[in-house]
Design a protein around this motif. Structure first.
Motif, PDB file in Angstrom:
ATOM      1  N   GLY A 180       0.813  -1.214   0.000  1.00 23.04           N
ATOM      2  CA  GLY A 180       0.000   0.000   0.000  1.00 23.04           C
ATOM      3  C   GLY A 180       0.841   1.257   0.000  1.00 23.04           C
ATOM      4  O   GLY A 180       1.583   1.531  -0.933  1.00 23.04           O
ATOM      5  N   SER A 181       0.779   2.020   1.093  1.00 23.98           N
ATOM      6  CA  SER A 181       1.470   3.310   1.133  1.00 23.98           C
ATOM      7  C   SER A 181       2.869   3.222   1.735  1.00 23.98           C
ATOM      8  O   SER A 181       3.513   4.228   1.937  1.00 23.98           O
ATOM      9  CB  SER A 181       0.638   4.288   1.953  1.00 23.98           C
ATOM     10  OG  SER A 181       0.480   3.767   3.253  1.00 23.98           O
ATOM     11  N   LYS A 182       3.325   1.998   2.035  1.00 28.82           N
ATOM     12  CA  LYS A 182       4.634   1.848   2.693  1.00 28.82           C
ATOM     13  C   LYS A 182       5.569   0.955   1.891  1.00 28.82           C
ATOM     14  O   LYS A 182       5.129  -0.027   1.281  1.00 28.82           O
ATOM     15  CB  LYS A 182       4.446   1.188   4.070  1.00 28.82           C
ATOM     16  CG  LYS A 182       3.646   2.009   5.051  1.00 28.82           C
ATOM     17  CD  LYS A 182       4.536   2.929   5.839  1.00 28.82           C
ATOM     18  CE  LYS A 182       3.721   3.655   6.885  1.00 28.82           C
ATOM     19  NZ  LYS A 182       4.280   4.932   7.236  1.00 28.82           N
ATOM     20  N   ILE A 183       6.861   1.288   1.951  1.00 29.20           N
ATOM     21  CA  ILE A 183       7.870   0.333   1.502  1.00 29.20           C
ATOM     22  C   ILE A 183       8.104  -0.552   2.716  1.00 29.20           C
ATOM     23  O   ILE A 183       8.648  -0.104   3.723  1.00 29.20           O
ATOM     24  CB  ILE A 183       9.178   1.048   1.084  1.00 29.20           C
ATOM     25  CG1 ILE A 183       8.909   1.964  -0.104  1.00 29.20           C
ATOM     26  CG2 ILE A 183      10.255   0.026   0.759  1.00 29.20           C
ATOM     27  CD1 ILE A 183      10.096   2.803  -0.524  1.00 29.20           C
ATOM     28  N   HIS A 184       7.613  -1.771   2.638  1.00 29.38           N
ATOM     29  CA  HIS A 184       7.632  -2.636   3.823  1.00 29.38           C
ATOM     30  C   HIS A 184       9.032  -3.192   4.101  1.00 29.38           C
ATOM     31  O   HIS A 184       9.518  -3.151   5.218  1.00 29.38           O
ATOM     32  CB  HIS A 184       6.623  -3.773   3.648  1.00 29.38           C
ATOM     33  CG  HIS A 184       6.512  -4.672   4.825  1.00 29.38           C
ATOM     34  ND1 HIS A 184       6.426  -4.199   6.114  1.00 29.38           N
ATOM     35  CD2 HIS A 184       6.490  -6.024   4.922  1.00 29.38           C
ATOM     36  CE1 HIS A 184       6.356  -5.221   6.952  1.00 29.38           C
ATOM     37  NE2 HIS A 184       6.393  -6.328   6.260  1.00 29.38           N
ATOM     38  N   ALA A 185       9.673  -3.735   3.064  1.00 28.79           N
ATOM     39  CA  ALA A 185      10.981  -4.355   3.270  1.00 28.79           C
ATOM     40  C   ALA A 185      11.802  -4.284   1.991  1.00 28.79           C
ATOM     41  O   ALA A 185      11.264  -4.024   0.906  1.00 28.79           O
ATOM     42  CB  ALA A 185      10.801  -5.804   3.693  1.00 28.79           C
ATOM     43  N   ALA A 186      13.100  -4.508   2.116  1.00 27.68           N
ATOM     44  CA  ALA A 186      13.986  -4.533   0.943  1.00 27.68           C
ATOM     45  C   ALA A 186      15.055  -5.591   1.149  1.00 27.68           C
ATOM     46  O   ALA A 186      15.273  -6.052   2.275  1.00 27.68           O
ATOM     47  CB  ALA A 186      14.619  -3.165   0.721  1.00 27.68           C
ATOM     48  N   GLY A 187      15.691  -5.981   0.055  1.00 27.11           N
ATOM     49  CA  GLY A 187      16.737  -7.003   0.128  1.00 27.11           C
ATOM     50  C   GLY A 187      16.169  -8.395   0.393  1.00 27.11           C
ATOM     51  O   GLY A 187      16.859  -9.244   0.964  1.00 27.11           O
ATOM     52  N   CYS A 188      14.916  -8.626  -0.009  1.00 28.39           N
ATOM     53  CA  CYS A 188      14.267  -9.915   0.281  1.00 28.39           C
ATOM     54  C   CYS A 188      14.571 -10.945  -0.817  1.00 28.39           C
ATOM     55  O   CYS A 188      14.646 -10.606  -1.987  1.00 28.39           O
ATOM     56  CB  CYS A 188      12.759  -9.734   0.378  1.00 28.39           C
ATOM     57  SG  CYS A 188      12.291  -8.567   1.641  1.00 28.39           S
ATOM     58  N   PHE A 189      14.720 -12.198  -0.383  1.00 27.93           N
ATOM     59  CA  PHE A 189      14.956 -13.286  -1.340  1.00 27.93           C
ATOM     60  C   PHE A 189      13.634 -13.953  -1.684  1.00 27.93           C
ATOM     61  O   PHE A 189      12.851 -14.291  -0.793  1.00 27.93           O
ATOM     62  CB  PHE A 189      15.941 -14.306  -0.763  1.00 27.93           C
ATOM     63  CG  PHE A 189      17.301 -13.719  -0.547  1.00 27.93           C
ATOM     64  CD1 PHE A 189      18.063 -13.318  -1.634  1.00 27.93           C
ATOM     65  CD2 PHE A 189      17.813 -13.529   0.732  1.00 27.93           C
ATOM     66  CE1 PHE A 189      19.306 -12.741  -1.451  1.00 27.93           C
ATOM     67  CE2 PHE A 189      19.054 -12.949   0.924  1.00 27.93           C
ATOM     68  CZ  PHE A 189      19.803 -12.557  -0.168  1.00 27.93           C
ATOM     69  N   LEU A 190      13.426 -14.154  -2.977  1.00 26.98           N
ATOM     70  CA  LEU A 190      12.155 -14.707  -3.454  1.00 26.98           C
ATOM     71  C   LEU A 190      12.350 -16.105  -4.029  1.00 26.98           C
ATOM     72  O   LEU A 190      13.451 -16.437  -4.483  1.00 26.98           O
ATOM     73  CB  LEU A 190      11.589 -13.799  -4.559  1.00 26.98           C
ATOM     74  CG  LEU A 190      11.376 -12.336  -4.208  1.00 26.98           C
ATOM     75  CD1 LEU A 190      10.973 -11.564  -5.455  1.00 26.98           C
ATOM     76  CD2 LEU A 190      10.295 -12.197  -3.146  1.00 26.98           C
ATOM     77  N   PRO A 191      11.260 -16.908  -4.055  1.00 24.13           N
ATOM     78  CA  PRO A 191      11.379 -18.228  -4.696  1.00 24.13           C
ATOM     79  C   PRO A 191      11.534 -18.059  -6.208  1.00 24.13           C
ATOM     80  O   PRO A 191      10.881 -17.218  -6.812  1.00 24.13           O
ATOM     81  CB  PRO A 191      10.040 -18.896  -4.361  1.00 24.13           C
ATOM     82  CG  PRO A 191       9.101 -17.777  -4.095  1.00 24.13           C
ATOM     83  CD  PRO A 191       9.914 -16.654  -3.532  1.00 24.13           C
ATOM     84  N   LEU A 192      12.445 -18.840  -6.822  1.00 24.73           N
ATOM     85  CA  LEU A 192      12.674 -18.719  -8.266  1.00 24.73           C
ATOM     86  C   LEU A 192      11.716 -19.620  -9.035  1.00 24.73           C
ATOM     87  O   LEU A 192      11.369 -20.704  -8.567  1.00 24.73           O
ATOM     88  CB  LEU A 192      14.113 -19.114  -8.619  1.00 24.73           C
ATOM     89  CG  LEU A 192      15.238 -18.289  -8.007  1.00 24.73           C
ATOM     90  CD1 LEU A 192      16.582 -18.771  -8.537  1.00 24.73           C
ATOM     91  CD2 LEU A 192      15.072 -16.808  -8.301  1.00 24.73           C
ATOM     92  N   SER A 193      11.320 -19.162 -10.221  1.00 21.70           N
ATOM     93  CA  SER A 193      10.453 -19.988 -11.064  1.00 21.70           C
ATOM     94  C   SER A 193      11.259 -21.152 -11.621  1.00 21.70           C
ATOM     95  O   SER A 193      12.417 -21.001 -12.002  1.00 21.70           O
ATOM     96  CB  SER A 193       9.907 -19.144 -12.206  1.00 21.70           C
ATOM     97  OG  SER A 193       9.226 -19.961 -13.113  1.00 21.70           O
ATOM     98  N   GLN A 194      10.638 -22.329 -11.679  1.00 21.61           N
ATOM     99  CA  GLN A 194      11.307 -23.514 -12.238  1.00 21.61           C
ATOM    100  C   GLN A 194      10.858 -23.760 -13.679  1.00 21.61           C
ATOM    101  O   GLN A 194      11.170 -24.789 -14.260  1.00 21.61           O
ATOM    102  CB  GLN A 194      10.986 -24.750 -11.379  1.00 21.61           C
ATOM    103  CG  GLN A 194      11.405 -24.644  -9.931  1.00 21.61           C
ATOM    104  CD  GLN A 194      12.897 -24.362  -9.754  1.00 21.61           C
ATOM    105  OE1 GLN A 194      13.724 -24.997 -10.412  1.00 21.61           O
ATOM    106  NE2 GLN A 194      13.243 -23.430  -8.888  1.00 21.61           N
TER     107      GLN A 194
END
Lengths: 272, 37
Positions: A188-202
């Motif tokens: 929404g109106s906030k940058i909640h977090a940064a530098g997060c690791f995400l699951p990669l598509s296979q």
């Protein structure tokens, strides 16, 4: 035909509570499967399901000898199980989305249009940052979430909880800074977090020119109901990933439209 | 934008109603067949 309705009536009248619970469970299962197939443009599979249930039902009723109600339930269950396996990724997304809240930070639109003005500012800031990074070939991945990111993903980065500003977004993704390699999560109106690791598509059929950042953008939208904005480090091309599909060569208008859908739908929902 | 949103909502409601009707029919049919003797 009369025997069919007699059987239904007898079952309902002999033990009404268990009959109603059974029908309710079957209804819930069929409702989920039909909405799942509708959402995934597989309406033809709904027709096949109806035909399968009807055909096996008629065959079952004409079977000679001892019959157990469970036999037919298993026959129907086998088809539903096959559908569930076929749409495993979408089901995973539904499960992750169960605990999702609507963007909590966006205020209810007030009479003076205060929330609308705020939303326009957020959109301007994100578009400005994305275009600047695209011009300067700075790689970035921004996730537009509704408070539905798994805790593990948020905790893999740094929680910022700050106002949305183009300067902050560009600073986070500036090369060689500690957080530039991960994803930024906007709630929404906030940058909640940064530098997060995400699951990669296979997915094996993705074009070779799409790197890890794009795979992460596609991967996260495969399982979680979010939108990913990706800026390529090599080419500066802006892409948008949604529901496991990626759209490349996104211009500022398309980007603005995507952000409007993300923010405005929320405000419209709040107004109703 | 608001009009588009309303249209989307009415299509979604219609789809949900169709799904619910179909699911109810299938549920009653399966229950009836399973209890057919």
């Amino acid at each position: 035909m009369r025997e069919f309705f007699n059987g239904l009536w007898n079952a309902l009248s002999s033990n009404a509570t268990s009959a109603i619970i059974t029908i309710a469970l079957l209804f819930a299962l069929f409702f989920y499967v039909t909405t799942l197939l509708q959402r995934n443009n597989a309406r033809w599979l709904i027709a096949i399901m109806v035909a399968y249930v009807a055909a096996t039902g008629v065959l079952f009723m004409n079977l000679e000898g001892e019959k157990s109600p469970l036999q037919y339930v298993f026959i129907v269950g086998a088809f539903i199980l096959a559908v569930l396996i076929l749409f495993a990724t979408e089901i995973k997304r539904d499960i992750w989305g169960m605990g999702a809240k609507k963007t909590p930070e966006i205020k209810r639109p007030d009479r003076n249009g205060g929330a609308e003005r705020d939303v326009d500012r957020y959109i301007d800031e994100i578009v400005k940052a994305t275009q600047n990074m695209s011009k300067n070939d700075v790689g970035a991945i921004i996730i537009l979430a509704n408070g539905n990111m798994p805790k593990a993903v948020v905790e893999s980065g740094v929680v910022i909880d700050s106002e949305i500003s183009s300067a902050l977004i560009e600073s986070v993704f500036f090369p060689k800074t500690p957080l530039h390699d991960g994803a930024m999560i906007i709630n929404g109106s906030k940058i909640h977090a940064a530098g997060c690791f995400l699951p990669l598509s296979q997915e094996v059929n993705l074009p070779k020119e799409l790197g890890t950042r794009h795979r992460a953008g596609i991967g996260v939208t495969e399982t979680i109901n979010v939108t990913a904005l990706i800026v390529s480090e090599e080419t500066g091309i802006i892409s948008i990933a949604r529901e496991g599909k990626i759209k490349r060569y996104v211009d500022s208008e398309m980007l603005r439209q995507t952000l409007k859908e993300y923010y405005w739908q929320e405000l419209l929902d709040n107004k109703d | 934008m608001k009009k588009e949103g309303k249209e989307k909502t009415s299509v979604a409601v219609l789809r949900t109603a169709v799904s619910a009707a179909l699911a109810a029919l299938l549920a009653i049919f399966v229950f009836a067949v399973a209890n057919y003797h």
